[in-house]
Scaffold this active site. Structure first.
Site, PDB file in Angstrom:
ATOM      1  N   ASN A  35       0.840  -1.204   0.000  1.00 59.08           N
ATOM      2  CA  ASN A  35       0.000   0.000   0.000  1.00 59.08           C
ATOM      3  C   ASN A  35       0.874   1.253   0.000  1.00 59.08           C
ATOM      4  O   ASN A  35       0.537   2.254   0.637  1.00 59.08           O
ATOM      5  CB  ASN A  35      -0.932  -0.014   1.221  1.00 59.08           C
ATOM      6  CG  ASN A  35      -2.091   0.957   1.062  1.00 59.08           C
ATOM      7  OD1 ASN A  35      -2.547   1.215  -0.055  1.00 59.08           O
ATOM      8  ND2 ASN A  35      -2.551   1.520   2.163  1.00 59.08           N
ATOM      9  N   PHE A  81       4.030  -0.396  12.155  1.00 54.30           N
ATOM     10  CA  PHE A  81       2.865   0.138  11.441  1.00 54.30           C
ATOM     11  C   PHE A  81       2.292  -0.870  10.450  1.00 54.30           C
ATOM     12  O   PHE A  81       1.131  -0.766  10.063  1.00 54.30           O
ATOM     13  CB  PHE A  81       3.254   1.388  10.627  1.00 54.30           C
ATOM     14  CG  PHE A  81       3.622   2.583  11.454  1.00 54.30           C
ATOM     15  CD1 PHE A  81       2.650   3.319  12.101  1.00 54.30           C
ATOM     16  CD2 PHE A  81       4.939   2.986  11.574  1.00 54.30           C
ATOM     17  CE1 PHE A  81       2.977   4.437  12.854  1.00 54.30           C
ATOM     18  CE2 PHE A  81       5.287   4.098  12.321  1.00 54.30           C
ATOM     19  CZ  PHE A  81       4.298   4.831  12.969  1.00 54.30           C
ATOM     20  N   LYS A  85      -5.492  -2.053   6.357  1.00 54.89           N
ATOM     21  CA  LYS A  85      -6.336  -1.179   7.189  1.00 54.89           C
ATOM     22  C   LYS A  85      -7.716  -0.851   6.624  1.00 54.89           C
ATOM     23  O   LYS A  85      -8.406   0.008   7.173  1.00 54.89           O
ATOM     24  CB  LYS A  85      -5.581   0.117   7.474  1.00 54.89           C
ATOM     25  CG  LYS A  85      -5.272   0.925   6.223  1.00 54.89           C
ATOM     26  CD  LYS A  85      -4.838   2.339   6.539  1.00 54.89           C
ATOM     27  CE  LYS A  85      -4.580   3.126   5.283  1.00 54.89           C
ATOM     28  NZ  LYS A  85      -4.235   4.500   5.473  1.00 54.89           N
ATOM     29  N   SER A 125      -6.043   1.450  17.515  1.00 50.96           N
ATOM     30  CA  SER A 125      -7.047   2.351  16.965  1.00 50.96           C
ATOM     31  C   SER A 125      -8.159   2.590  17.973  1.00 50.96           C
ATOM     32  O   SER A 125      -8.469   1.721  18.802  1.00 50.96           O
ATOM     33  CB  SER A 125      -7.614   1.685  15.707  1.00 50.96           C
ATOM     34  OG  SER A 125      -8.803   2.315  15.336  1.00 50.96           O
ATOM     35  N   TYR A 150     -10.956  -6.171  10.731  1.00 51.33           N
ATOM     36  CA  TYR A 150      -9.851  -5.223  10.919  1.00 51.33           C
ATOM     37  C   TYR A 150      -9.781  -4.782  12.386  1.00 51.33           C
ATOM     38  O   TYR A 150      -8.736  -4.856  13.031  1.00 51.33           O
ATOM     39  CB  TYR A 150     -10.011  -3.992  10.006  1.00 51.33           C
ATOM     40  CG  TYR A 150      -9.081  -2.867  10.411  1.00 51.33           C
ATOM     41  CD1 TYR A 150      -7.718  -2.943  10.152  1.00 51.33           C
ATOM     42  CD2 TYR A 150      -9.556  -1.745  11.112  1.00 51.33           C
ATOM     43  CE1 TYR A 150      -6.850  -1.927  10.568  1.00 51.33           C
ATOM     44  CE2 TYR A 150      -8.703  -0.736  11.523  1.00 51.33           C
ATOM     45  CZ  TYR A 150      -7.355  -0.827  11.243  1.00 51.33           C
ATOM     46  OH  TYR A 150      -6.504   0.168  11.661  1.00 51.33           O
ATOM     47  N   LYS A 154      -6.850  -5.412  15.745  1.00 49.91           N
ATOM     48  CA  LYS A 154      -6.227  -4.448  16.669  1.00 49.91           C
ATOM     49  C   LYS A 154      -6.433  -4.913  18.115  1.00 49.91           C
ATOM     50  O   LYS A 154      -5.533  -4.827  18.935  1.00 49.91           O
ATOM     51  CB  LYS A 154      -6.805  -3.044  16.455  1.00 49.91           C
ATOM     52  CG  LYS A 154      -6.431  -2.454  15.095  1.00 49.91           C
ATOM     53  CD  LYS A 154      -4.933  -2.282  14.945  1.00 49.91           C
ATOM     54  CE  LYS A 154      -4.488  -1.894  13.561  1.00 49.91           C
ATOM     55  NZ  LYS A 154      -3.047  -2.006  13.335  1.00 49.91           N
ATOM     56  N   TYR A 177      -4.942   5.410  17.938  1.00 51.58           N
ATOM     57  CA  TYR A 177      -5.140   6.634  17.142  1.00 51.58           C
ATOM     58  C   TYR A 177      -6.620   6.917  16.981  1.00 51.58           C
ATOM     59  O   TYR A 177      -7.407   6.009  16.738  1.00 51.58           O
ATOM     60  CB  TYR A 177      -4.581   6.488  15.721  1.00 51.58           C
ATOM     61  CG  TYR A 177      -3.205   5.908  15.576  1.00 51.58           C
ATOM     62  CD1 TYR A 177      -2.244   6.014  16.580  1.00 51.58           C
ATOM     63  CD2 TYR A 177      -2.851   5.258  14.384  1.00 51.58           C
ATOM     64  CE1 TYR A 177      -0.977   5.486  16.407  1.00 51.58           C
ATOM     65  CE2 TYR A 177      -1.597   4.724  14.213  1.00 51.58           C
ATOM     66  CZ  TYR A 177      -0.654   4.833  15.215  1.00 51.58           C
ATOM     67  OH  TYR A 177       0.584   4.303  15.038  1.00 51.58           O
ATOM     68  N   PHE A 178      -6.967   8.198  17.002  1.00 54.26           N
ATOM     69  CA  PHE A 178      -8.309   8.589  16.592  1.00 54.26           C
ATOM     70  C   PHE A 178      -8.266   8.743  15.062  1.00 54.26           C
ATOM     71  O   PHE A 178      -7.919   7.786  14.399  1.00 54.26           O
ATOM     72  CB  PHE A 178      -8.807   9.767  17.441  1.00 54.26           C
ATOM     73  CG  PHE A 178      -9.308   9.220  18.772  1.00 54.26           C
ATOM     74  CD1 PHE A 178      -8.428   8.633  19.673  1.00 54.26           C
ATOM     75  CD2 PHE A 178     -10.656   9.195  19.076  1.00 54.26           C
ATOM     76  CE1 PHE A 178      -8.886   8.026  20.851  1.00 54.26           C
ATOM     77  CE2 PHE A 178     -11.127   8.603  20.260  1.00 54.26           C
ATOM     78  CZ  PHE A 178     -10.242   8.024  21.136  1.00 54.26           C
ATOM     79  N   ASN A 179      -8.565   9.874  14.456  1.00 57.10           N
ATOM     80  CA  ASN A 179      -8.633   9.898  12.984  1.00 57.10           C
ATOM     81  C   ASN A 179      -7.487  10.705  12.386  1.00 57.10           C
ATOM     82  O   ASN A 179      -7.584  11.934  12.300  1.00 57.10           O
ATOM     83  CB  ASN A 179      -9.985  10.471  12.542  1.00 57.10           C
ATOM     84  CG  ASN A 179     -11.114   9.545  12.924  1.00 57.10           C
ATOM     85  OD1 ASN A 179     -11.422   9.382  14.108  1.00 57.10           O
ATOM     86  ND2 ASN A 179     -11.711   8.916  11.953  1.00 57.10           N
ATOM     87  N   ASN A 199     -12.130   7.176   3.858  1.00 56.02           N
ATOM     88  CA  ASN A 199     -12.114   8.181   4.925  1.00 56.02           C
ATOM     89  C   ASN A 199     -12.535   9.547   4.400  1.00 56.02           C
ATOM     90  O   ASN A 199     -12.360   9.854   3.215  1.00 56.02           O
ATOM     91  CB  ASN A 199     -10.724   8.273   5.553  1.00 56.02           C
ATOM     92  CG  ASN A 199     -10.357   6.983   6.268  1.00 56.02           C
ATOM     93  OD1 ASN A 199     -11.233   6.238   6.709  1.00 56.02           O
ATOM     94  ND2 ASN A 199      -9.082   6.704   6.356  1.00 56.02           N
ATOM     95  N   ASP A 298     -21.063   2.580  10.951  1.00 59.30           N
ATOM     96  CA  ASP A 298     -20.555   3.867  11.451  1.00 59.30           C
ATOM     97  C   ASP A 298     -21.166   4.173  12.821  1.00 59.30           C
ATOM     98  O   ASP A 298     -22.365   3.981  13.025  1.00 59.30           O
ATOM     99  CB  ASP A 298     -20.915   5.012  10.488  1.00 59.30           C
ATOM    100  CG  ASP A 298     -19.957   5.096   9.308  1.00 59.30           C
ATOM    101  OD1 ASP A 298     -18.914   4.414   9.338  1.00 59.30           O
ATOM    102  OD2 ASP A 298     -20.264   5.842   8.358  1.00 59.30           O
TER     103      ASP A 298
END
Ligand code: NAD
Length: 337
Positions: A35, A81, A85, A125, A150, A154, A177-179, A199, A298
């Site tokens: 990626n 990392f 994702k 995340s 996914y 995590k 992490y948030f966004n 996103n 969502d």
């Protein structure tokens, strides 16, 4: 001091490599380019003036991982990392996600476990919290059943690290992490989403540049002030800096537990419409968007309580939403020019 950054040619990884080099660390990147692209190395070099050591390596290949660590005994810390994702893809192909996100983690930890000292930073995340009951979300908020393979990788990843740290010299910091959004202010590196972005911000910039006709806003009937969903958007450079601080904490043995967990966000929630308005101001143009039905999976709202990151880790997000959007827009314009 040599630091391994896995997935270091990706979005967050590349920005972290820059911040590590800014702080004097020697970096080696491994990435399988699934990626990302080797061109990112040029972007990093244009910012820091350093030609970064890079090995193309697929961390799913266990023997290759062992051979890599055998050849690099001098690595003092690992920032991991490398992972797949895309939430939607993980629903369609769960085994791809379990193989890539879990096997690679296990193989790296197996090598670190052999060492006398090992410092390990893990990309987690805020998805682990699902729809949290209380905002803002603290690190003590309950981890909820994952809504996608996914997200599950995590959660499982965090559990694996906690269990391995109990019985090995491995010390770890888990960063939720948030966004993450934005790009380096130089526009030398940034996010390169493959295909249609999942996103909000890359979709906004691609719409503004004319690559996408219209942005869909998924739902305006959420129980929020303007009806659209709320997230905590954090500038990728702020996020990258947190990794360097976390790494130093481990290297200097300042960690209070074998595994510590920190939220990385700004602490401020922004609705989709607020992000669109802020972008329109920054880019000085109107965005073509329409309200459509909610998207399955969502959640309504997620933003971080950053007290622990601020006081214990000693890190605070510095950029505003406008800074982040402005850097994302500058990057989009550069890559399409
Ligand atoms: P990214 O896809 O840009 O970067 C990941 C990098 O890992 C890519 O360069 C890819 O080529 C590489 N990679 C993947 N599988 C590999 C393998 N088997 N061997 C070697 N390299 C491999 O993603 P990103 O946005 O930079 O995310 C980095 C990490 O942060 C991931 O673990 C991701 O799950 C996590 N994360 C990202 C977000 C986000 O919104 N971007 C949010 C929370 C957590």
């Amino acid at each position: 001091m040599k630091i391994l950054v896995t997935g270091g040619l990706g979005f967050i990884g590349s920005h972290t490599v820059v911040e590590l080099q800014n702080e004097g660390f020697e970096v080696i990147i491994v990435d399988n380019l699934s990626n990302s692209s080797e061109k990112v190395l040029d972007g990093i070099e244009n910012i820091t003036g350093i030609k970064t050591e890079f090995e193309k390596l697929d961390l799913r290949e266990k023997n290759a991982v062992t051979s890599f660590f055998d050849r690099h005994q001098d690595i003092k810390g690992v920032i991991h990392f490398a992972a797949s994702k895309a939430v939607g893809e993980s629903v369609e192909n769960p085994l791809l996600y379990y193989e890539n996100n879990i096997n690679t983690l296990v193989y790296v930890l197996q090598e670190l476990q052999k060492r006398d000292e090992a410092n390990f930073i893990f990309s987690s995340s805020c998805t682990v919290y699902g729809q949290a009951e209380k905002m803002p979300i603290t690190e003590d908020s309950a981890v909820q059943a994952a809504m996608s393979p996914y997200g599950n990788t995590k959660q499982i990843g965090e559990e694996i690290i906690t269990e391995v740290a109990k019985v090995s010299p491995i010390k770890s910091i888990v960063l939720r992490y948030f966004n993450p959004i934005g790009a380096h202010p130089s526009a030398e590196i940034g996010e390169l989403p493959l295909g249609i972005p999942q996103n909000l911000v890359p979709f906004i910039t691609q719409t503004a540049i004319g690559l996408r006709e219209q942005l869909s806003v998924y739902g305006n009937d959420y129980p929020t002030p303007d009806g659209t969903a709320i997230r905590d958007y954090i500038h990728v450079v702020d996020l990258a800096k947190a990794h360097v601080i976390a790494l130093k904490r481990l290297l200097e043995n300042k960690n209070l537990e074998k595994v510590e967990t920190f939220n990385l966000g700004t602490g401020k929630g922004s609705s989709v419409l607020e992000v669109i308005n802020a972008f329109e101001k920054v880019a000085q143009q109107k965005l073509n968007y329409k309200i459509v039905d909610r998207r399955e999976g969502d959640i309504t709202s997620a933003y971080a309580n950053t007290d622990k990151a601020n006081t214990v880790l000693g890190w605070k997000a510095e950029s505003t939403l406008e800074d982040s959007l402005s850097s994302a827009w500058k990057w989009e314009q550069k890559i399409r020019s």
